[in-house]
Design a protein around this motif. Structure first.
Motif: not given
Length: 208
Positions: A118-123
């Motif tokens: 669900s948090f794909e791409g979050e740094n």
């Protein structure tokens, strides 16, 4: 795989699976060597937790240990490499087994991008944490970043129906388990070493 090091989708869907941790380390080292970015080495701080055992288990010996549940004493990283978390750092977002990609390397902290979920791409930023292995006859603590390189991972670590993958497999039953992890069989590659063979042993007494 290294030609697509900037392609996050490629890293999300691909992995090399193998049954043995030793083979995982060998493959990860070989692939990471080909990544054209600068390497940075992070060393752990290892201490014996029992004061009476400090002289028995010196720091040099603790540094040489490689329990399966904690990271290495010496962790070599490059920007763009996939890594796998070895501990739960936060509910849902950063769990044991989560795959990340290294975005930036600093002296005491590492910036990563979440590859899946669900948090794909979050740094996010990750620092060293204390880790205590449970599979040794004595207690010691390793302060280190809680992950390992993850170009290759063990079959048991792979989540079902997650990858377009290739893997080297020779143990009985491991081929079936590894193939069950693939979500697209059209891009599934099985490497066969003609010098090895696996005997299919059936215990007839079990079938009686």
């Amino acid at each position: 795989m290294t030609s697509n090091i900037q392609n996050i989708q490629c890293l999300q869907e691909r992995a090399i699976l193998t049954p043995l941790n030793e083979k995982v380390k060998e493959i990860n080292f070989t692939v990471q060597e080909k990544v054209p970015t600068a390497a940075r080495t992070y060393y752990s701080i290892d201490i014996c937790l029992n004061d009476e055992e400090v002289t028995i288990y010196p720091v040099g010996f603790l540094n040489s240990l490689n329990p399966s549940c904690i990271p290495l004493h010496s962790v070599v990283l490059k920007v763009g490499c996939p890594i796998m978390l070895l501990r739960n750092l936060g509910p849902l977002k950063l769990c044991n087994g989560s795959r990340l990609i290294v975005k930036a390397l600093y002296a005491h902290i590492i910036e990563v991008t979440i590859l899946t979920g669900s948090f794909e791409g979050e740094n996010v930023l990750i620092s060293r944490i204390p880790l205590i292995p449970t599979d040794l006859p004595f207690s010691f603590q390793r302060l280190q970043f809680p992950f390992r390189i993850a170009f290759a991972i063990t079959i048991n670590k792979a989540r079902p129906s997650s990858y377009r993958l290739g893997f080297d497999c020779f143990s009985h039953g491991q081929l079936y388990l590894g193939m069950s992890r693939a979500k697209d069989t059209s891009t599934l590659f099985i490497v066969v070493d003609e010098r090895k063979e696996t005997k299919n042993i059936v215990y007839s007494q079990v079938l009686k």
